[in-house]
Write an enzyme that holds these catalytic residues in place. Structure first.
Site, short mmCIF file in Angstrom:
data_model
loop_
_atom_site.label_atom_id
_atom_site.label_comp_id
_atom_site.label_asym_id
_atom_site.label_seq_id
_atom_site.Cartn_x
_atom_site.Cartn_y
_atom_site.Cartn_z
N ASN A 1 0.95 -1.14 0.06
CA ASN A 1 -0.09 0.04 -0.09
C ASN A 1 0.90 1.39 0.05
OD1 ASN A 1 -1.73 2.04 0.34
ND2 ASN A 1 -2.23 1.46 2.56
N TRP A 2 0.96 1.87 -1.29
CA TRP A 2 1.78 2.98 -1.43
C TRP A 2 1.25 4.35 -0.79
CZ3 TRP A 2 4.02 1.95 -6.94
CH2 TRP A 2 4.81 0.97 -6.89
N LYS A 3 0.01 4.22 -0.54
CA LYS A 3 -0.73 5.51 0.01
C LYS A 3 -0.34 6.66 -0.90
CE LYS A 3 -0.25 3.55 4.65
NZ LYS A 3 0.00 3.71 5.84
N HIS B 1 -9.91 1.47 4.55
CA HIS B 1 -8.12 1.50 5.08
C HIS B 1 -8.71 2.42 6.35
CE1 HIS B 1 -4.20 2.72 6.19
NE2 HIS B 1 -3.90 1.69 5.72
N GLU C 1 -6.73 5.05 7.35
CA GLU C 1 -6.81 6.39 6.90
C GLU C 1 -8.02 6.85 6.20
OE1 GLU C 1 -2.96 5.79 5.11
OE2 GLU C 1 -2.15 5.28 6.91
N GLU D 1 -5.61 -4.50 10.64
CA GLU D 1 -4.47 -3.77 10.77
C GLU D 1 -4.76 -2.82 12.09
OE1 GLU D 1 -2.34 -2.66 6.97
OE2 GLU D 1 -4.22 -1.43 7.11
N GLY E 1 2.07 2.74 10.71
CA GLY E 1 3.09 4.01 10.74
C GLY E 1 3.62 4.44 11.66
N SER F 1 3.26 -1.77 10.43
CA SER F 1 4.72 -1.77 10.78
C SER F 1 5.40 -3.08 10.41
CB SER F 1 4.93 -1.37 12.26
OG SER F 1 4.56 0.19 12.23
N GLY G 1 2.91 -0.93 4.42
CA GLY G 1 2.80 0.71 4.06
C GLY G 1 4.42 0.85 3.77
N GLY G 2 4.94 1.54 4.53
CA GLY G 2 6.29 2.16 4.57
C GLY G 2 7.33 1.05 4.07
#
Ligand code: PGA
Length: 241
Positions: free
Chosen positions: A8-10, A93, A95, A163, A169, A205, A226-227
């Site tokens: 997930n690159w956001k 998600h 966010e 999640e 994150g 994470s 993500g990251g």
């Protein structure tokens, strides 16, 4: 069953950066035990489509609206995603829920619409830190599953991602016991709802150094990352772990 490794690159990576990542990724030996999925920002759908369609790597949207077209300024269309060769769409998600105020009620329509197109929804659930501290983790996950899957078709693919919001994150990965307990409860709930075969991904994470241990936990069928998905090397290290 193959484990799913989803990036997930956001809101990160321009089309040029997407091209570089995907070209580099395709040049590597990909793990045979993992199914890779990429969720680029919508501005990189075209580039992603041109590089991944016809490959073994699936791709999809980070968010879609619950209808295909119309007066919905700023939204993404799952019908267009399908036309472009995307196969999956994230729904719910944290966010989207927290920053953009999306509530449980929208999720059910989005999940149902994505499925109706023959795409797979990747439906995200998880508790906040306050909810965990109040011992409400299972209750929150259950509520989100029941709301989000209330209009889902049991005969069509759906993927769930657990999640915990406090682990996204933040570098605070959930402890293996916490992941094990949550995934077991989610699996039981899905089974009771008639979705017993649904893969359950863990997200929050995930890194190369914790993926091996987390991936061995029962009912952890893969990761939403993500990251650590922003670099080919760390994404592939997780997939290989
Ligand atoms: P993270 O993000 O891996 O950077 O914690 C996970 C996610 O938001 O899906």
């Amino acid at each position: 069953m193959k484990k799913i490794c989803a990036a997930n690159w956001k809101l990160q990576k321009s089309p040029a950066e997407t091209r570089k990542f995907l070209t580099d990724l395709k040049a590597q030996t990909l793990p045979s035990a993992a199914e890779l999925m990429i969720f680029p920002p919508a501005s990189s759908w075209e580039t992603t489509s041109s590089l991944l369609n016809g490959s073994s790597i699936k791709w999809g949207a980070q968010n879609v609206w619950s209808q295909g077209s119309g007066a919905f300024t700023g939204e993404n269309s799952a019908a267009i995603l399908k036309e472009m060769g995307g196969q999956v769409a994230l729904v719910g998600h944290s966010e989207r829920r927290k920053i953009f105020g999306e509530g449980d009620a929208w999720m059910a329509d989005k999940v149902a619409y994505v499925q109706s197109l023959g795409l797979a929804p990747l439906f995200c659930i998880g508790e906040t830190l306050e909810e965990r501290e109040a011992n409400k983790t299972d209750e929150v996950n259950k509520r989100q599953l029941q709301a989000g899957l209330s209009k889902a078709d049991k005969s069509k693919p759906v993927i769930v991602a657990y999640e915990p919001v406090w682990a996204i994150g933040t570098g605070k990965v959930a402890q293996p016991e916490q992941v094990q307990a949550a995934h077991a409860a989610i699996h039981r709930e899905l089974e009771a709802m008639g979705f017993g075969k649904t893969p359950i991904l863990y997200g929050g994470s995930v890194k190369a150094d914790n993926a091996g241990a987390l991936g061995k936990i029962p009912h952890v069928d893969g990761f939403l990352i993500g990251g650590a998905s922003l670099e080919v090397a760390s994404f592939l290290a997780i997939a290989n772990a």
